[in-house]
Motif scaffolding. Structure first.
Motif, PDB file in Angstrom:
ATOM      1  N   ASP A   1       6.589   8.605   4.809  1.00  0.00           N
ATOM      2  CA  ASP A   1       6.341   7.144   4.906  1.00  0.00           C
ATOM      3  C   ASP A   1       7.490   6.397   5.504  1.00  0.00           C
ATOM      4  N   GLU A   2       8.784   6.928   5.345  1.00  0.00           N
ATOM      5  CA  GLU A   2       9.960   6.265   6.018  1.00  0.00           C
ATOM      6  C   GLU A   2       9.616   6.376   7.674  1.00  0.00           C
ATOM      7  N   LYS A   3       9.266   7.650   7.968  1.00  0.00           N
ATOM      8  CA  LYS A   3       9.325   7.931   9.275  1.00  0.00           C
ATOM      9  C   LYS A   3       7.771   7.175   9.983  1.00  0.00           C
ATOM     10  N   VAL A   4       6.972   7.134   9.144  1.00  0.00           N
ATOM     11  CA  VAL A   4       6.035   6.344   9.756  1.00  0.00           C
ATOM     12  C   VAL A   4       6.233   4.869  10.016  1.00  0.00           C
ATOM     13  N   CYS A   5       6.959   4.389   9.065  1.00  0.00           N
ATOM     14  CA  CYS A   5       7.071   2.747   9.268  1.00  0.00           C
ATOM     15  C   CYS A   5       8.159   2.560  10.226  1.00  0.00           C
TER      16      CYS A   5
ATOM     17  N   VAL B   1      -1.557  -1.502  14.912  1.00  0.00           N
ATOM     18  CA  VAL B   1      -0.580  -0.569  14.989  1.00  0.00           C
ATOM     19  C   VAL B   1      -0.338   0.440  14.064  1.00  0.00           C
ATOM     20  N   THR B   2      -0.447   1.720  14.763  1.00  0.00           N
ATOM     21  CA  THR B   2      -0.385   2.965  13.847  1.00  0.00           C
ATOM     22  C   THR B   2       1.017   3.665  14.223  1.00  0.00           C
ATOM     23  N   GLU B   3       1.248   4.491  13.277  1.00  0.00           N
ATOM     24  CA  GLU B   3       2.489   5.410  13.602  1.00  0.00           C
ATOM     25  C   GLU B   3       2.258   6.376  14.843  1.00  0.00           C
ATOM     26  N   ASN B   4       1.083   6.552  15.240  1.00  0.00           N
ATOM     27  CA  ASN B   4       0.758   7.355  16.406  1.00  0.00           C
ATOM     28  C   ASN B   4       0.266   6.620  17.813  1.00  0.00           C
ATOM     29  N   GLY B   5       0.412   5.333  17.641  1.00  0.00           N
ATOM     30  CA  GLY B   5       0.118   4.307  18.836  1.00  0.00           C
ATOM     31  C   GLY B   5      -0.674   3.114  18.264  1.00  0.00           C
ATOM     32  N   ILE B   6      -1.240   2.389  19.320  1.00  0.00           N
ATOM     33  CA  ILE B   6      -1.881   1.002  19.317  1.00  0.00           C
ATOM     34  C   ILE B   6      -3.226   1.317  19.404  1.00  0.00           C
ATOM     35  N   ALA B   7      -3.949   0.957  18.337  1.00  0.00           N
ATOM     36  CA  ALA B   7      -5.488   0.893  18.780  1.00  0.00           C
ATOM     37  C   ALA B   7      -6.009  -0.306  19.170  1.00  0.00           C
ATOM     38  N   TYR B   8      -6.762  -0.323  20.180  1.00  0.00           N
ATOM     39  CA  TYR B   8      -7.356  -1.548  20.718  1.00  0.00           C
ATOM     40  C   TYR B   8      -8.948  -1.417  20.646  1.00  0.00           C
ATOM     41  N   ALA B   9      -9.621  -2.548  20.783  1.00  0.00           N
ATOM     42  CA  ALA B   9     -11.195  -2.551  20.630  1.00  0.00           C
ATOM     43  C   ALA B   9     -11.698  -1.750  21.886  1.00  0.00           C
ATOM     44  N   PRO B  10     -12.743  -0.838  21.678  1.00  0.00           N
ATOM     45  CA  PRO B  10     -13.618  -0.822  20.610  1.00  0.00           C
ATOM     46  C   PRO B  10     -12.756   0.065  19.598  1.00  0.00           C
ATOM     47  N   PHE B  11     -12.618  -0.483  18.574  1.00  0.00           N
ATOM     48  CA  PHE B  11     -11.872   0.295  17.484  1.00  0.00           C
ATOM     49  C   PHE B  11     -12.673   1.713  16.945  1.00  0.00           C
ATOM     50  N   THR B  12     -14.076   1.500  17.173  1.00  0.00           N
ATOM     51  CA  THR B  12     -14.471   2.833  16.509  1.00  0.00           C
ATOM     52  C   THR B  12     -14.397   4.074  17.547  1.00  0.00           C
ATOM     53  N   GLU B  13     -13.764   3.702  18.766  1.00  0.00           N
ATOM     54  CA  GLU B  13     -13.521   4.802  19.684  1.00  0.00           C
ATOM     55  C   GLU B  13     -11.945   4.996  19.697  1.00  0.00           C
ATOM     56  N   SER B  14     -11.165   3.993  19.294  1.00  0.00           N
ATOM     57  CA  SER B  14      -9.596   4.106  19.645  1.00  0.00           C
ATOM     58  C   SER B  14      -9.112   4.506  18.110  1.00  0.00           C
ATOM     59  N   LEU B  15      -9.759   3.870  17.137  1.00  0.00           N
ATOM     60  CA  LEU B  15      -8.888   4.741  15.657  1.00  0.00           C
ATOM     61  C   LEU B  15      -9.118   6.119  15.547  1.00  0.00           C
ATOM     62  N   PRO B  16     -10.336   6.793  15.750  1.00  0.00           N
ATOM     63  CA  PRO B  16     -10.352   8.315  15.821  1.00  0.00           C
ATOM     64  C   PRO B  16      -9.546   8.979  16.321  1.00  0.00           C
TER      65      PRO B  16
ATOM     66  N   GLY C   1       9.338  -0.970   6.158  1.00  0.00           N
ATOM     67  CA  GLY C   1       8.223  -1.910   6.047  1.00  0.00           C
ATOM     68  C   GLY C   1       7.048  -1.509   7.136  1.00  0.00           C
ATOM     69  N   THR C   2       6.220  -2.167   7.339  1.00  0.00           N
ATOM     70  CA  THR C   2       5.040  -1.874   8.277  1.00  0.00           C
ATOM     71  C   THR C   2       5.108  -3.249   9.124  1.00  0.00           C
ATOM     72  N   ALA C   3       4.475  -4.228   8.635  1.00  0.00           N
ATOM     73  CA  ALA C   3       4.564  -5.369   9.713  1.00  0.00           C
ATOM     74  C   ALA C   3       6.030  -5.979   9.781  1.00  0.00           C
ATOM     75  N   LEU C   4       6.848  -5.881   8.731  1.00  0.00           N
ATOM     76  CA  LEU C   4       8.346  -6.290   9.219  1.00  0.00           C
ATOM     77  C   LEU C   4       9.223  -5.193   9.724  1.00  0.00           C
TER      78      LEU C   4
ATOM     79  N   ALA D   1       0.701  -1.376   0.058  1.00  0.00           N
ATOM     80  CA  ALA D   1       0.196  -0.027   0.078  1.00  0.00           C
ATOM     81  C   ALA D   1       0.917   1.225  -0.262  1.00  0.00           C
ATOM     82  N   PRO D   2       1.998   1.633   0.938  1.00  0.00           N
ATOM     83  CA  PRO D   2       2.690   2.701   0.908  1.00  0.00           C
ATOM     84  C   PRO D   2       3.336   2.739  -0.431  1.00  0.00           C
ATOM     85  N   ALA D   3       3.938   1.601  -1.010  1.00  0.00           N
ATOM     86  CA  ALA D   3       4.830   1.970  -2.055  1.00  0.00           C
ATOM     87  C   ALA D   3       3.725   2.238  -3.351  1.00  0.00           C
ATOM     88  N   ILE D   4       2.559   1.687  -3.591  1.00  0.00           N
ATOM     89  CA  ILE D   4       1.688   1.952  -4.341  1.00  0.00           C
ATOM     90  C   ILE D   4       1.422   3.712  -4.241  1.00  0.00           C
TER      91      ILE D   4
END
Length: 353
Positions: free
Chosen positions: A139-143, A334-349, A175-178, A55-58
């Motif tokens: 993207d490099e910093k994000v990864c 896992v995002t560049e700003n932290g780790i979102a946990y359930a409920p994701f409708t609250e943590s992702l925003p 990378g992201t997962a790697l 996704a990022p490379a695209i």
């Protein structure tokens, strides 16, 4: 090893020669070849045919591509230049319908174009180049940030299962997962990685196993249907996967077979983590049901990787490129700003803040 695999730039701009330089991922692991692309049609083909993937490379490739397409325009006026830009943007957007980074990057380039209203064509083109370079650098910093957060979830010596390729060649770097695997290697974590081959395009076999082995990581290639037994035998303590789109409720679209891995992980009590830059999080998409799943050509299943056909002539095929993993199976995003946990409708925003 020629050089650390993290140092390979799979997507870069050669502005002096008006071309996009891409590592052709379809030739790996047998040949490391960089393509020199000048025409939009060739860039479109590279995205569609997965010569550039992840996704990022695209997104990076699309940003550079729409810049190069606009750079060639002979339009002098802002409005006519924008018409040429929009044509290039819409054309590139048609290459892959599922990866949200493609549209995110193109929309960001569009926003930058509009921000330059009133300036000369030359100034607008320079601004587009600057924006594309920013997308790559960010993207490099994000990864790296994703890697640091994900590493906090892992312990030295753990076995890690991966699916598809979410490595340095799929991004600007790390990378992201790697990313946590590379960062862990620098700290002496000694991870043992099990790489799913990821049929039918074998990104795990051709790409993940290749780049991890090149980087000196302990990696074992397994067939997709072996994921269950390595979990059952206690060889895997965590699953790390990338992501092409995250819905607002935490459902995630990733390479076909990911949802099956998540179901197995849930059964064996292995935490399943999705590493997703915020550019892949689509809060306008309510659930995974709203994610369009790309269907790929039948040849990818029957003939593409074989000397002789591996299916009966004219047999019907069903070849979705992605599947959706239910948010209930995901231990954390896992995002560049932290780790979102359930409920994701609250943590992702909250990740965007």
């Amino acid at each position: 090893m020629e050089k650390p695999v993290e140092a390979i730039q799979s997507v870069r701009l050669d502005d002096d020669r008006d071309m996009l330089i891409l590592l052709d991922q379809t030739l790996l692991p047998n040949e490391k070849k960089f393509l020199e692309l000048k025409e939009l049609k060739d860039i479109w083909d590279a995205i569609y045919l997965l010569k550039v993937r992840g996704a990022p490379a695209i997104g990076i490739a699309a940003a550079y591509g729409v810049y190069l397409g606009t750079k060639k325009s002979e339009a002098d006026a802002y409005e006519s230049l924008y018409a040429d830009f929009k044509k290039a943007k819409e054309y590139l957007a048609s290459s892959r319908p599922t990866a949200v980074n493609l549209f995110w990057a193109l929309d960001r380039m569009d926003a930058r174009f509009k921000k330059e209203e009133g300036k000369t064509a030359g100034e607008v083109k320079l601004a587009l180049k600057e924006e594309a370079e920013l997308i790559r650098a960010e993207d490099e910093k994000v990864c790296e940030s994703i890697g640091q957060y994900a590493l906090s979830l892992l312990e030295p010596g753990w076995g890690i299962l991966t699916h598809c390729n979410a490595g340095t060649i799929a991004t600007a770097k790390y990378g992201t997962a790697l990313a946590p695997i590379y960062l862990g290697q620098e700290k002496g974590y000694d991870f043992k990685v099990f790489a799913d081959e990821t049929r039918p395009l074998l990104q795990g076999a051709r790409l993940t196993a290749w780049e991890l082995q090149e980087a000196g990581v302990d990696v074992t290639l397994i067939c997709d249907n072996m994921a269950s037994i390595v979990m059952k035998e206690g060889k895997v303590q965590a699953v790390l996967v990338g992501c092409d789109r995250v819905a607002a409720n935490g459902d995630t679209a990733n390479k076909i077979g990911t949802s099956g891995v998540a179901i197995l992980a849930k059964h064996y009590g292995v935490p399943f983590y999705v590493c997703a830059p915020l550019s892949t999080v689509d809060l306008k998409c309510k659930t995974g049901e709203d994610i369009h799943i790309e269907l790929r050509p039948s040849e990818e299943i029957t003939t593409q990787w074989y000397e002789k056909p591996m299916g009966p002539k004219d047999v019907k095929t069903y070849n979705p490129a992605f599947d959706v993993t239910d948010h209930k199976l995901i231990a954390g995003i896992v995002t560049e700003n932290g780790i979102a946990y359930a409920p994701f409708t609250e943590s992702l925003p909250k990740m965007f803040k």
